[in-house]
Scaffold this active site. Sequence first.
Site, mmCIF file in Angstrom:
data_model
loop_
_atom_site.group_PDB
_atom_site.id
_atom_site.type_symbol
_atom_site.label_atom_id
_atom_site.label_comp_id
_atom_site.label_asym_id
_atom_site.label_seq_id
_atom_site.Cartn_x
_atom_site.Cartn_y
_atom_site.Cartn_z
ATOM 1 C CG ASP A 13 -9.723 7.718 4.996
ATOM 2 O OD1 ASP A 13 -10.686 7.942 4.234
ATOM 3 O OD2 ASP A 13 -8.609 7.351 4.593
ATOM 4 N N GLY A 55 0.826 -1.201 0.000
ATOM 5 C CA GLY A 55 0.000 0.000 0.000
ATOM 6 C C GLY A 55 0.859 1.248 0.000
ATOM 7 N NE ARG A 56 4.365 3.872 -3.484
ATOM 8 C CZ ARG A 56 5.658 4.146 -3.274
ATOM 9 N NH1 ARG A 56 6.031 5.384 -2.994
ATOM 10 N NH2 ARG A 56 6.560 3.190 -3.343
ATOM 11 N N GLY A 57 0.504 5.726 0.452
ATOM 12 C CA GLY A 57 -0.267 6.932 0.676
ATOM 13 C C GLY A 57 0.569 8.157 0.358
ATOM 14 C CB ALA A 58 -0.159 11.762 0.746
ATOM 15 C CG PHE A 59 2.489 12.695 3.959
ATOM 16 C CD1 PHE A 59 3.220 13.507 3.112
ATOM 17 C CD2 PHE A 59 1.250 13.133 4.390
ATOM 18 C CE1 PHE A 59 2.728 14.733 2.710
ATOM 19 C CE2 PHE A 59 0.750 14.357 3.993
ATOM 20 C CZ PHE A 59 1.491 15.164 3.154
ATOM 21 C CB SER A 60 2.729 6.388 5.156
ATOM 22 O OG SER A 60 1.377 6.219 4.749
ATOM 23 C CB ILE A 61 5.522 3.054 1.685
ATOM 24 C CG1 ILE A 61 5.722 4.175 0.666
ATOM 25 C CG2 ILE A 61 5.545 1.703 0.972
ATOM 26 C CD1 ILE A 61 7.055 4.126 -0.047
ATOM 27 C CB VAL A 62 1.359 -0.278 4.083
ATOM 28 C CG1 VAL A 62 1.152 -1.496 4.973
ATOM 29 C CG2 VAL A 62 0.685 0.942 4.697
#
EC number: 2.7.11.1
Length: 593
Positions: free
Chosen positions: A313, A193-200
Amino acid sequence: MDSTFDARASNKSYLGSNSIALTKNFEDWNNEAVCEWLSENNFKMSDIEKFQENKIKGDHLEFIGDKILIQMGLSIYERLSFKSIFKKLKNNNKIKIDSTDNYKNECESNSINNSNNNNNNNNNNNNNNNNNNNNNNNNNNNNNNNNNNNNNNKIDTFNSSIKQLNFSQEANDPNIKAPILDINQYKLIEEIGRGAFSIVEKYENKLKPNEFISIKRINVLASEKEMIVKEINMLYSINHPNIIKIIGYYKDEHYYYIATPYYKKGSIAKIVKSIKSKNNSGFSESNVRNISKKILNAIDYLHSSNPPIVHRDIKGDNILLNDSDEPILADFGLSYLAIENNTNFKTACCSPFWAAPEILNKSTSDFSRKCDIYSFGCTILEMIVGSDPWGGKRNHQSHSPPIPTYLTLECKEVLNETLKYNQNFRADSKQLLEAQWFKETSLRNSSNGEIIFSSEDIMKEFKKNGSTIQIGPVKQEYKYKEQFDIENISKWPREPSFIDPKHKNYKEVLNLYDHYINHSPFMAKIGPYVLDLKEELNEKTFYKSLAISSILGKIDKYEPTTNQNLIPSLFFGFINFVLYQTIKHYPSKFRIL
Protein backbone atom coordinates in the site's frame (compact mmCIF):
# COMPACT_ATOMS: atom_id res chain seq x y z
CA MET A 1 -32.83 9.40 52.80
CA ASP A 2 -32.70 5.92 51.20
CA SER A 3 -30.15 3.38 52.32
CA THR A 4 -26.63 4.03 51.04
CA PHE A 5 -25.59 2.42 47.78
CA ASP A 6 -22.10 1.47 48.85
CA ALA A 7 -19.66 1.75 51.70
CA ARG A 8 -16.60 3.96 51.29
CA ALA A 9 -13.69 2.26 49.55
CA SER A 10 -11.16 4.38 51.38
CA ASN A 11 -10.88 7.33 53.74
CA LYS A 12 -9.86 9.58 50.82
CA SER A 13 -12.86 11.24 49.25
CA TYR A 14 -13.39 13.66 46.39
CA LEU A 15 -15.36 15.80 48.85
CA GLY A 16 -12.95 15.44 51.73
CA SER A 17 -14.48 14.75 55.15
CA ASN A 18 -17.97 15.93 54.14
CA SER A 19 -18.66 12.81 52.10
CA ILE A 20 -22.16 12.44 50.70
CA ALA A 21 -24.35 9.34 50.83
CA LEU A 22 -24.83 7.61 47.47
CA THR A 23 -28.45 6.51 47.07
CA LYS A 24 -29.33 3.09 45.78
CA ASN A 25 -30.53 4.47 42.43
CA PHE A 26 -27.60 6.06 40.58
CA GLU A 27 -29.98 7.79 38.15
CA ASP A 28 -30.93 10.14 41.01
CA TRP A 29 -27.32 11.23 41.58
CA ASN A 30 -26.32 14.82 40.98
CA ASN A 31 -22.90 15.76 39.60
CA GLU A 32 -21.44 15.85 43.12
CA ALA A 33 -22.52 12.26 43.74
CA VAL A 34 -21.07 11.08 40.41
CA CYS A 35 -17.71 12.66 41.29
CA GLU A 36 -17.85 11.01 44.73
CA TRP A 37 -18.49 7.62 43.13
CA LEU A 38 -15.52 8.07 40.76
CA SER A 39 -13.34 9.05 43.71
CA GLU A 40 -14.31 5.89 45.57
CA ASN A 41 -13.20 3.91 42.55
CA ASN A 42 -9.73 5.48 42.50
CA PHE A 43 -10.22 7.76 39.49
CA LYS A 44 -7.56 10.43 39.19
CA MET A 45 -8.52 13.92 40.32
CA SER A 46 -7.71 15.31 36.85
CA ASP A 47 -10.19 12.88 35.26
CA ILE A 48 -12.85 13.49 37.92
CA GLU A 49 -12.60 17.21 37.19
CA LYS A 50 -13.55 16.45 33.57
CA PHE A 51 -16.81 14.90 34.79
CA GLN A 52 -17.32 17.93 37.02
CA GLU A 53 -16.63 20.42 34.20
CA ASN A 54 -19.11 18.65 31.91
CA LYS A 55 -21.73 18.48 34.73
CA ILE A 56 -22.24 14.74 34.31
CA LYS A 57 -25.18 13.48 36.39
CA GLY A 58 -26.35 10.00 37.24
CA ASP A 59 -28.95 9.86 34.49
CA HIS A 60 -26.21 10.67 31.96
CA LEU A 61 -24.01 7.67 32.83
CA GLU A 62 -26.04 5.19 30.80
CA PHE A 63 -25.47 7.18 27.60
CA ILE A 64 -21.75 7.93 27.90
CA GLY A 65 -19.87 5.99 25.21
CA ASP A 66 -16.37 6.07 23.73
CA LYS A 67 -17.07 9.15 21.59
CA ILE A 68 -18.11 11.29 24.58
CA LEU A 69 -15.28 9.97 26.75
CA ILE A 70 -12.77 10.82 24.00
CA GLN A 71 -14.21 14.32 23.68
CA MET A 72 -13.86 14.71 27.45
CA GLY A 73 -10.17 13.82 27.10
CA LEU A 74 -10.02 10.52 28.99
CA SER A 75 -7.14 8.17 28.27
CA ILE A 76 -7.63 4.64 26.99
CA TYR A 77 -7.02 3.25 30.47
CA GLU A 78 -9.54 5.57 32.13
CA ARG A 79 -12.15 4.87 29.44
CA LEU A 80 -11.84 1.15 30.07
CA SER A 81 -11.95 1.71 33.84
CA PHE A 82 -15.12 3.80 33.55
CA LYS A 83 -16.88 1.13 31.49
CA SER A 84 -15.88 -1.56 33.96
CA ILE A 85 -16.96 0.24 37.13
CA PHE A 86 -20.21 1.43 35.54
CA LYS A 87 -21.06 -2.15 34.59
CA LYS A 88 -20.40 -3.15 38.20
CA LEU A 89 -22.51 -0.20 39.37
CA LYS A 90 -25.51 -1.29 37.30
CA ASN A 91 -25.24 -4.90 38.50
CA ASN A 92 -24.97 -3.92 42.18
CA ASN A 93 -27.77 -1.40 41.78
CA LYS A 94 -30.12 -4.08 40.45
CA ILE A 95 -29.27 -6.44 43.33
CA LYS A 96 -29.89 -3.74 45.95
CA ILE A 97 -33.19 -2.64 44.45
CA ASP A 98 -34.42 -6.26 44.34
CA SER A 99 -33.35 -6.96 47.94
CA THR A 100 -34.85 -3.68 49.19
CA ASP A 101 -38.19 -4.43 47.50
CA ASN A 102 -38.27 -7.90 49.10
CA TYR A 103 -37.51 -6.41 52.50
CA LYS A 104 -40.32 -3.84 52.12
CA ASN A 105 -42.81 -6.54 51.11
CA GLU A 106 -41.82 -8.63 54.12
CA CYS A 107 -42.23 -5.67 56.47
CA GLU A 108 -45.66 -4.85 55.06
CA SER A 109 -46.77 -8.46 55.53
CA ASN A 110 -45.49 -8.54 59.10
CA SER A 111 -47.25 -5.26 59.88
CA ILE A 112 -50.62 -6.64 58.76
CA ASN A 113 -50.20 -9.78 60.86
CA ASN A 114 -49.10 -7.79 63.88
CA SER A 115 -52.13 -5.49 63.56
CA ASN A 116 -54.48 -8.48 63.62
CA ASN A 117 -52.78 -9.88 66.70
CA ASN A 118 -53.04 -6.52 68.43
CA ASN A 119 -56.83 -6.76 68.33
CA ASN A 120 -56.63 -9.88 70.53
CA ASN A 121 -53.78 -9.18 72.96
CA ASN A 122 -52.82 -5.54 73.00
CA ASN A 123 -50.50 -5.47 75.97
CA ASN A 124 -48.69 -8.72 75.30
CA ASN A 125 -48.39 -8.04 71.62
CA ASN A 126 -47.16 -4.55 72.21
CA ASN A 127 -44.36 -5.96 74.32
CA ASN A 128 -43.70 -8.65 71.76
CA ASN A 129 -43.75 -6.11 68.98
CA ASN A 130 -41.29 -3.95 70.82
CA ASN A 131 -39.01 -6.91 71.37
CA ASN A 132 -39.42 -7.98 67.77
CA ASN A 133 -38.68 -4.50 66.56
CA ASN A 134 -35.55 -4.39 68.68
CA ASN A 135 -34.50 -7.76 67.36
CA ASN A 136 -35.28 -6.71 63.81
CA ASN A 137 -33.28 -3.56 64.25
CA ASN A 138 -30.36 -5.55 65.60
CA ASN A 139 -30.65 -7.97 62.70
CA ASN A 140 -30.88 -5.11 60.23
CA ASN A 141 -27.81 -3.52 61.73
CA ASN A 142 -25.96 -6.82 61.51
CA ASN A 143 -27.11 -7.25 57.91
CA ASN A 144 -26.05 -3.73 57.03
CA ASN A 145 -22.66 -4.30 58.62
CA ASN A 146 -22.27 -7.54 56.69
CA ASN A 147 -23.34 -5.83 53.46
CA ASN A 148 -20.92 -3.01 54.09
CA ASN A 149 -18.10 -5.46 54.74
CA ASN A 150 -18.97 -7.39 51.58
CA ASN A 151 -19.13 -4.20 49.53
CA ASN A 152 -15.84 -3.02 50.97
CA ASN A 153 -14.24 -6.31 50.04
CA LYS A 154 -15.68 -6.12 46.51
CA ILE A 155 -14.49 -2.55 46.00
CA ASP A 156 -11.05 -3.32 47.44
CA THR A 157 -10.78 -6.28 45.09
CA PHE A 158 -11.93 -4.17 42.13
CA ASN A 159 -9.58 -1.31 42.93
CA SER A 160 -6.71 -3.74 43.36
CA SER A 161 -7.37 -5.28 39.94
CA ILE A 162 -7.48 -1.81 38.34
CA LYS A 163 -4.16 -0.82 39.88
CA GLN A 164 -2.51 -3.99 38.66
CA LEU A 165 -3.99 -3.89 35.15
CA ASN A 166 -0.81 -2.69 33.46
CA PHE A 167 1.14 -5.56 35.00
CA SER A 168 -1.38 -8.35 34.45
CA GLN A 169 -0.94 -11.11 31.92
CA GLU A 170 -3.98 -9.82 29.99
CA ALA A 171 -1.93 -6.81 28.88
CA ASN A 172 0.81 -9.06 27.61
CA ASP A 173 0.89 -11.35 24.59
CA PRO A 174 3.70 -13.93 24.88
CA ASN A 175 3.88 -14.14 21.07
CA ILE A 176 4.80 -10.44 20.71
CA LYS A 177 8.44 -9.42 20.96
CA ALA A 178 7.86 -5.67 21.28
CA PRO A 179 7.84 -3.98 24.72
CA ILE A 180 4.54 -3.36 26.51
CA LEU A 181 3.44 0.28 26.44
CA ASP A 182 2.46 1.93 29.73
CA ILE A 183 -0.82 3.18 28.31
CA ASN A 184 -1.71 5.05 31.50
CA GLN A 185 1.23 7.39 30.90
CA TYR A 186 -0.52 9.01 27.89
CA LYS A 187 -3.69 11.01 27.33
CA LEU A 188 -5.73 11.18 24.13
CA ILE A 189 -5.49 14.40 22.11
CA GLU A 190 -7.36 13.69 18.88
CA GLU A 191 -8.11 11.19 16.14
CA ILE A 192 -5.78 11.59 13.14
CA GLY A 193 -6.77 8.70 10.88
CA ARG A 194 -9.29 5.93 10.38
CA GLY A 195 -9.26 2.68 8.41
CA ALA A 196 -11.57 -0.29 7.94
CA PHE A 197 -10.42 -2.07 11.10
CA SER A 198 -8.32 0.52 12.92
CA ILE A 199 -8.18 4.09 14.20
CA VAL A 200 -5.01 6.17 14.58
CA GLU A 201 -4.98 8.63 17.48
CA LYS A 202 -2.57 11.25 18.76
CA TYR A 203 -1.52 10.97 22.41
CA GLU A 204 0.49 13.22 24.72
CA ASN A 205 2.85 12.05 27.45
CA LYS A 206 1.32 13.11 30.78
CA LEU A 207 4.75 13.46 32.38
CA LYS A 208 6.37 15.25 29.43
CA PRO A 209 4.07 17.89 27.90
CA ASN A 210 4.40 18.41 24.13
CA GLU A 211 5.85 14.91 23.69
CA PHE A 212 3.47 13.05 21.39
CA ILE A 213 3.07 9.56 19.97
CA SER A 214 0.66 7.96 17.51
CA ILE A 215 -1.34 4.93 18.60
CA LYS A 216 -3.00 2.66 16.07
CA ARG A 217 -5.99 0.97 17.71
CA ILE A 218 -6.92 -2.28 15.94
CA ASN A 219 -10.23 -4.04 16.57
CA VAL A 220 -9.41 -7.61 17.61
CA LEU A 221 -12.86 -8.83 16.60
CA ALA A 222 -12.63 -7.39 13.09
CA SER A 223 -9.07 -8.48 12.34
CA GLU A 224 -7.31 -11.77 12.69
CA LYS A 225 -5.26 -11.83 15.87
CA GLU A 226 -2.48 -13.73 14.12
CA MET A 227 -2.11 -10.99 11.49
CA ILE A 228 -1.97 -8.27 14.16
CA VAL A 229 0.75 -10.11 16.05
CA LYS A 230 2.71 -10.51 12.79
CA GLU A 231 2.41 -6.79 12.05
CA ILE A 232 3.70 -5.83 15.51
CA ASN A 233 6.60 -8.29 15.37
CA MET A 234 7.48 -7.25 11.82
CA LEU A 235 7.54 -3.54 12.69
CA TYR A 236 9.60 -4.22 15.78
CA SER A 237 12.17 -6.23 13.81
CA ILE A 238 12.67 -3.53 11.15
CA ASN A 239 15.63 -1.19 11.54
CA HIS A 240 15.87 1.37 8.74
CA PRO A 241 16.06 5.19 8.97
CA ASN A 242 13.23 5.66 6.47
CA ILE A 243 10.81 3.10 7.91
CA ILE A 244 8.59 3.84 10.89
CA LYS A 245 9.64 2.33 14.22
CA ILE A 246 7.40 0.78 16.84
CA ILE A 247 7.64 2.16 20.39
CA GLY A 248 5.56 -0.52 22.07
CA TYR A 249 2.16 -2.14 22.20
CA TYR A 250 -0.74 -2.63 24.58
CA LYS A 251 -3.59 -5.14 24.54
CA ASP A 252 -6.98 -5.31 26.18
CA GLU A 253 -10.13 -7.35 25.69
CA HIS A 254 -11.21 -5.52 22.53
CA TYR A 255 -8.15 -3.88 20.96
CA TYR A 256 -4.47 -4.03 20.20
CA TYR A 257 -2.71 -0.65 20.51
CA ILE A 258 0.46 -0.12 18.43
CA ALA A 259 2.49 2.97 19.37
CA THR A 260 4.82 4.73 16.91
CA PRO A 261 6.43 8.21 16.75
CA TYR A 262 4.15 11.13 15.89
CA TYR A 263 5.21 13.21 12.87
CA LYS A 264 3.60 16.65 13.07
CA LYS A 265 4.35 17.57 9.43
CA GLY A 266 2.03 14.82 8.28
CA SER A 267 2.05 12.86 5.05
CA ILE A 268 3.56 13.60 1.65
CA ALA A 269 0.04 13.51 0.19
CA LYS A 270 -1.17 16.23 2.55
CA ILE A 271 1.84 18.46 1.89
CA VAL A 272 1.82 18.09 -1.90
CA LYS A 273 -1.93 18.84 -2.05
CA SER A 274 -1.31 22.03 -0.10
CA ILE A 275 1.43 23.05 -2.54
CA LYS A 276 -0.77 22.29 -5.54
CA SER A 277 -3.61 24.41 -4.17
CA LYS A 278 -1.27 27.42 -4.28
CA ASN A 279 0.93 26.73 -7.30
CA ASN A 280 -1.11 24.25 -9.39
CA SER A 281 1.79 21.78 -9.32
CA GLY A 282 3.45 19.33 -6.98
CA PHE A 283 7.03 19.06 -5.74
CA SER A 284 9.95 19.99 -7.96
CA GLU A 285 11.52 17.07 -9.77
CA SER A 286 14.65 17.50 -7.69
CA ASN A 287 12.71 17.18 -4.43
CA VAL A 288 10.78 14.20 -5.76
CA ARG A 289 14.03 12.50 -6.69
CA ASN A 290 15.49 13.00 -3.20
CA ILE A 291 12.39 11.65 -1.46
CA SER A 292 11.98 8.80 -3.94
CA LYS A 293 15.56 7.59 -3.54
CA LYS A 294 15.17 7.28 0.23
CA ILE A 295 11.83 5.51 -0.07
CA LEU A 296 13.31 3.18 -2.69
CA ASN A 297 16.11 2.34 -0.24
CA ALA A 298 13.43 1.49 2.33
CA ILE A 299 11.58 -0.69 -0.19
CA ASP A 300 14.81 -2.46 -1.09
CA TYR A 301 15.42 -3.12 2.62
CA LEU A 302 11.97 -4.72 2.95
CA HIS A 303 12.27 -6.74 -0.25
CA SER A 304 15.73 -7.97 0.77
CA SER A 305 14.53 -9.22 4.17
CA ASN A 306 14.35 -12.92 4.87
CA PRO A 307 11.56 -13.65 4.18
CA PRO A 308 10.85 -10.64 1.94
CA ILE A 309 8.30 -8.11 3.19
CA VAL A 310 5.84 -6.64 0.67
CA HIS A 311 4.24 -3.39 1.80
CA ARG A 312 1.31 -3.53 -0.66
CA ASP A 313 0.00 0.00 0.00
CA ILE A 314 2.75 2.44 -0.99
CA LYS A 315 1.33 5.92 -1.66
CA GLY A 316 1.73 9.51 -0.50
CA ASP A 317 -0.66 9.03 2.43
CA ASN A 318 1.65 6.37 3.85
CA ILE A 319 4.87 8.40 3.59
CA LEU A 320 5.41 10.82 6.47
CA LEU A 321 7.94 13.62 6.90
CA ASN A 322 9.93 13.98 10.11
CA ASP A 323 11.25 17.27 11.53
CA SER A 324 14.32 17.02 9.26
CA ASP A 325 12.16 16.50 6.15
CA GLU A 326 13.26 12.87 5.94
CA PRO A 327 10.57 10.60 4.43
CA ILE A 328 9.29 7.77 6.63
CA LEU A 329 7.45 4.80 5.10
CA ALA A 330 4.52 3.92 7.37
CA ASP A 331 1.25 1.99 7.69
CA PHE A 332 2.14 -1.67 7.36
CA GLY A 333 -1.42 -2.85 8.00
CA LEU A 334 -1.57 -4.59 4.60
CA SER A 335 1.97 -5.97 4.59
CA TYR A 336 2.68 -9.64 4.46
CA LEU A 337 5.63 -11.99 4.49
CA ALA A 338 5.87 -13.06 0.86
CA ILE A 339 7.26 -16.56 1.31
CA GLU A 340 4.54 -17.57 3.77
CA ASN A 341 1.67 -16.40 1.58
CA ASN A 342 2.77 -16.36 -2.05
CA THR A 343 0.77 -19.39 -3.09
CA ASN A 344 -2.76 -18.46 -2.12
CA PHE A 345 -2.78 -14.85 -0.93
CA LYS A 346 -5.96 -13.34 -2.37
CA THR A 347 -6.87 -10.62 0.12
CA ALA A 348 -7.83 -7.31 -1.48
CA CYS A 349 -5.24 -4.63 -0.85
CA CYS A 350 -3.81 -1.31 -1.96
CA SER A 351 -5.60 1.87 -2.99
CA PRO A 352 -6.94 1.58 -6.57
CA PHE A 353 -5.10 4.60 -8.00
CA TRP A 354 -1.76 3.15 -6.82
CA ALA A 355 -2.48 -0.56 -7.28
CA ALA A 356 -0.58 -2.71 -9.75
CA PRO A 357 -2.71 -4.05 -12.64
CA GLU A 358 -2.33 -7.65 -11.49
CA ILE A 359 -3.83 -6.71 -8.10
CA LEU A 360 -6.59 -4.54 -9.49
CA ASN A 361 -7.66 -7.04 -12.15
CA LYS A 362 -7.15 -10.07 -9.86
CA SER A 363 -5.41 -11.80 -12.75
CA THR A 364 -3.06 -13.68 -10.45
CA SER A 365 -2.79 -14.77 -6.84
CA ASP A 366 0.99 -14.35 -6.87
CA PHE A 367 1.31 -10.80 -5.51
CA SER A 368 5.07 -10.45 -5.64
CA ARG A 369 7.38 -7.59 -4.67
CA LYS A 370 6.77 -6.09 -8.12
CA CYS A 371 3.38 -4.75 -6.95
CA ASP A 372 5.29 -2.42 -4.60
CA ILE A 373 7.42 -1.23 -7.53
CA TYR A 374 4.32 -0.24 -9.52
CA SER A 375 2.85 1.62 -6.52
CA PHE A 376 6.21 3.32 -6.03
CA GLY A 377 6.09 4.63 -9.62
CA CYS A 378 2.55 5.93 -9.05
CA THR A 379 3.76 7.68 -5.89
CA ILE A 380 6.54 9.42 -7.83
CA LEU A 381 3.89 10.77 -10.21
CA GLU A 382 1.66 11.75 -7.28
CA MET A 383 4.45 13.93 -5.84
CA ILE A 384 5.11 15.53 -9.24
CA VAL A 385 1.53 16.33 -10.30
CA GLY A 386 0.17 16.98 -6.79
CA SER A 387 -2.69 14.46 -6.88
CA ASP A 388 -3.35 10.80 -7.57
CA PRO A 389 -1.48 9.76 -10.76
CA TRP A 390 -4.68 9.08 -12.70
CA GLY A 391 -6.36 12.39 -11.97
CA GLY A 392 -9.23 10.64 -10.20
CA LYS A 393 -10.29 8.67 -13.32
CA ARG A 394 -8.43 5.42 -13.73
CA ASN A 395 -9.11 3.37 -16.83
CA HIS A 396 -8.53 -0.21 -15.75
CA GLN A 397 -7.62 -1.13 -19.32
CA SER A 398 -4.76 1.41 -19.40
CA HIS A 399 -1.28 0.07 -18.85
CA SER A 400 0.09 3.07 -16.97
CA PRO A 401 -0.91 6.59 -15.94
CA PRO A 402 0.10 9.51 -18.19
CA ILE A 403 3.66 10.79 -17.72
CA PRO A 404 4.15 14.60 -17.99
CA THR A 405 6.20 15.62 -21.02
CA TYR A 406 8.21 18.27 -19.12
CA LEU A 407 10.05 15.72 -16.97
CA THR A 408 13.71 14.92 -17.55
CA LEU A 409 14.70 11.88 -19.57
CA GLU A 410 16.20 10.30 -16.44
CA CYS A 411 12.93 10.65 -14.53
CA LYS A 412 10.91 9.28 -17.44
CA GLU A 413 13.21 6.28 -17.58
CA VAL A 414 12.48 5.43 -13.92
CA LEU A 415 8.74 5.85 -14.42
CA ASN A 416 8.74 3.64 -17.51
CA GLU A 417 10.63 0.92 -15.63
CA THR A 418 8.27 0.99 -12.64
CA LEU A 419 4.93 1.26 -14.47
CA LYS A 420 5.20 -1.65 -16.92
CA TYR A 421 1.90 -3.50 -17.20
CA ASN A 422 3.46 -6.96 -17.04
CA GLN A 423 5.16 -7.39 -13.67
CA ASN A 424 7.71 -9.76 -15.19
CA PHE A 425 9.22 -6.86 -17.13
CA ARG A 426 9.27 -4.40 -14.23
CA ALA A 427 12.60 -3.49 -12.66
CA ASP A 428 13.21 -4.60 -9.09
CA SER A 429 14.40 -2.31 -6.29
CA LYS A 430 18.11 -3.03 -6.77
CA GLN A 431 17.95 -2.38 -10.51
CA LEU A 432 16.14 0.91 -9.92
CA LEU A 433 18.78 2.09 -7.47
CA GLU A 434 21.26 1.92 -10.37
CA ALA A 435 19.15 4.28 -12.50
CA GLN A 436 20.87 7.47 -13.61
CA TRP A 437 18.08 9.60 -12.10
CA PHE A 438 19.14 8.59 -8.60
CA LYS A 439 22.84 9.28 -9.29
CA GLU A 440 22.91 12.58 -11.20
CA THR A 441 23.52 15.85 -9.34
CA SER A 442 22.20 17.72 -12.37
CA LEU A 443 19.32 16.75 -14.62
CA ARG A 444 18.87 17.02 -18.37
CA ASN A 445 15.62 18.48 -19.70
CA SER A 446 13.98 16.19 -22.24
CA SER A 447 12.86 18.95 -24.60
CA ASN A 448 15.94 21.10 -25.19
CA GLY A 449 18.86 19.43 -23.43
CA GLU A 450 19.25 22.35 -20.98
CA ILE A 451 20.92 21.47 -17.69
CA ILE A 452 18.65 21.70 -14.63
CA PHE A 453 20.52 21.89 -11.36
CA SER A 454 19.51 20.09 -8.19
CA SER A 455 18.33 21.99 -5.14
CA GLU A 456 21.29 20.61 -3.14
CA ASP A 457 23.81 22.32 -5.42
CA ILE A 458 22.11 25.71 -5.21
CA MET A 459 21.30 25.48 -1.48
CA LYS A 460 24.92 24.67 -0.69
CA GLU A 461 26.04 27.82 -2.50
CA PHE A 462 23.25 29.87 -0.90
CA LYS A 463 24.26 28.87 2.62
CA LYS A 464 27.90 29.55 1.88
CA ASN A 465 27.80 32.92 0.08
CA GLY A 466 24.28 34.32 0.37
CA SER A 467 22.85 36.17 -2.64
CA THR A 468 23.47 39.23 -4.80
CA ILE A 469 20.50 41.19 -6.12
CA GLN A 470 20.96 43.02 -9.45
CA ILE A 471 18.56 45.92 -10.05
CA GLY A 472 18.30 47.62 -13.46
CA PRO A 473 20.56 47.66 -16.51
CA VAL A 474 23.29 49.68 -14.78
CA LYS A 475 23.92 46.70 -12.52
CA GLN A 476 23.00 48.24 -9.18
CA GLU A 477 23.84 45.40 -6.85
CA TYR A 478 22.68 44.77 -3.31
CA LYS A 479 24.94 42.22 -1.69
CA TYR A 480 23.15 40.20 0.95
CA LYS A 481 26.12 38.31 2.35
CA GLU A 482 25.74 39.07 6.02
CA GLN A 483 25.78 36.04 8.28
CA PHE A 484 22.25 34.68 8.28
CA ASP A 485 20.50 31.59 9.53
CA ILE A 486 18.74 29.48 6.92
CA GLU A 487 16.28 28.37 9.59
CA ASN A 488 15.23 31.99 10.21
CA ILE A 489 14.82 32.59 6.48
CA SER A 490 12.70 29.46 6.14
CA LYS A 491 10.41 30.61 8.96
CA TRP A 492 9.08 33.71 7.21
CA PRO A 493 5.26 33.54 7.08
CA ARG A 494 3.89 31.49 4.19
CA GLU A 495 0.43 33.08 4.30
CA PRO A 496 -0.28 36.84 4.18
CA SER A 497 -1.88 38.32 7.28
CA PHE A 498 -4.18 41.33 7.62
CA ILE A 499 -2.76 44.49 6.01
CA ASP A 500 -3.74 47.80 7.57
CA PRO A 501 -3.67 50.50 4.83
CA LYS A 502 -3.49 53.10 7.63
CA HIS A 503 -0.19 51.72 8.92
CA LYS A 504 2.34 54.54 8.94
CA ASN A 505 4.78 52.53 6.77
CA TYR A 506 2.23 50.95 4.43
CA LYS A 507 2.75 53.28 1.45
CA GLU A 508 6.53 53.21 1.81
CA VAL A 509 6.64 49.40 1.73
CA LEU A 510 4.14 49.23 -1.15
CA ASN A 511 6.08 51.76 -3.23
CA LEU A 512 9.37 49.97 -2.54
CA TYR A 513 7.94 46.62 -3.72
CA ASP A 514 6.50 48.17 -6.92
CA HIS A 515 9.74 50.08 -7.53
CA TYR A 516 11.93 46.97 -7.55
CA ILE A 517 9.54 44.65 -9.35
CA ASN A 518 9.19 47.13 -12.26
CA HIS A 519 12.93 47.25 -12.89
CA SER A 520 14.36 45.18 -15.68
CA PRO A 521 16.37 43.18 -15.06
CA PHE A 522 15.61 42.31 -11.45
CA MET A 523 17.82 39.28 -10.88
CA ALA A 524 19.22 37.21 -8.03
CA LYS A 525 22.65 35.60 -8.26
CA ILE A 526 23.74 32.74 -6.01
CA GLY A 527 27.26 31.88 -7.07
CA PRO A 528 26.96 30.76 -10.71
CA TYR A 529 23.17 30.36 -10.48
CA VAL A 530 20.74 33.09 -11.61
CA LEU A 531 17.01 33.56 -11.02
CA ASP A 532 14.76 36.10 -12.77
CA LEU A 533 13.08 37.67 -9.73
CA LYS A 534 10.77 39.88 -11.77
CA GLU A 535 9.34 36.84 -13.54
CA GLU A 536 9.07 34.86 -10.30
CA LEU A 537 7.30 37.62 -8.33
CA ASN A 538 4.91 38.45 -11.17
CA GLU A 539 4.06 34.78 -11.67
CA LYS A 540 3.18 34.25 -7.99
CA THR A 541 1.03 37.29 -7.29
CA PHE A 542 0.41 36.33 -3.65
CA TYR A 543 4.05 37.24 -2.93
CA LYS A 544 3.09 40.96 -2.97
CA SER A 545 0.57 40.78 -0.11
CA LEU A 546 2.83 38.32 1.71
CA ALA A 547 5.79 40.72 1.45
CA ILE A 548 3.83 43.77 2.63
CA SER A 549 2.14 42.04 5.60
CA SER A 550 5.39 40.32 6.68
CA ILE A 551 7.53 43.47 6.46
CA LEU A 552 4.98 45.60 8.32
CA GLY A 553 4.79 42.95 11.02
CA LYS A 554 8.56 42.92 11.45
CA ILE A 555 8.70 46.74 11.50
CA ASP A 556 6.30 46.72 14.46
CA LYS A 557 8.50 44.14 16.15
CA TYR A 558 11.73 46.12 15.71
CA GLU A 559 10.30 49.56 16.66
CA PRO A 560 11.50 51.90 18.03
CA THR A 561 14.51 52.14 15.75
CA THR A 562 16.53 54.87 14.10
CA ASN A 563 17.81 52.61 11.33
CA GLN A 564 16.74 54.23 8.05
CA ASN A 565 17.75 51.11 6.12
CA LEU A 566 15.40 48.84 8.07
CA ILE A 567 12.70 48.61 5.39
CA PRO A 568 15.13 47.90 2.47
CA SER A 569 16.90 45.33 4.65
CA LEU A 570 13.61 43.62 5.45
CA PHE A 571 12.64 43.68 1.77
CA PHE A 572 15.83 41.92 0.73
CA GLY A 573 15.37 39.53 3.64
CA PHE A 574 12.01 38.66 2.09
CA ILE A 575 13.69 38.21 -1.30
CA ASN A 576 15.98 35.66 0.33
CA PHE A 577 12.90 33.86 1.63
CA VAL A 578 11.61 33.75 -1.98
CA LEU A 579 14.98 32.37 -3.09
CA TYR A 580 14.88 29.74 -0.36
CA GLN A 581 11.41 28.56 -1.43
CA THR A 582 12.38 28.51 -5.11
CA ILE A 583 15.54 26.52 -4.41
CA LYS A 584 13.57 23.95 -2.42
CA HIS A 585 10.60 23.56 -4.74
CA TYR A 586 11.53 24.91 -8.18
CA PRO A 587 15.31 24.62 -8.71
CA SER A 588 14.67 24.19 -12.44
CA LYS A 589 13.91 27.93 -12.62
CA PHE A 590 17.57 28.76 -12.03
CA ARG A 591 20.03 28.94 -14.89
CA ILE A 592 23.80 29.10 -14.89
CA LEU A 593 25.81 32.15 -15.92
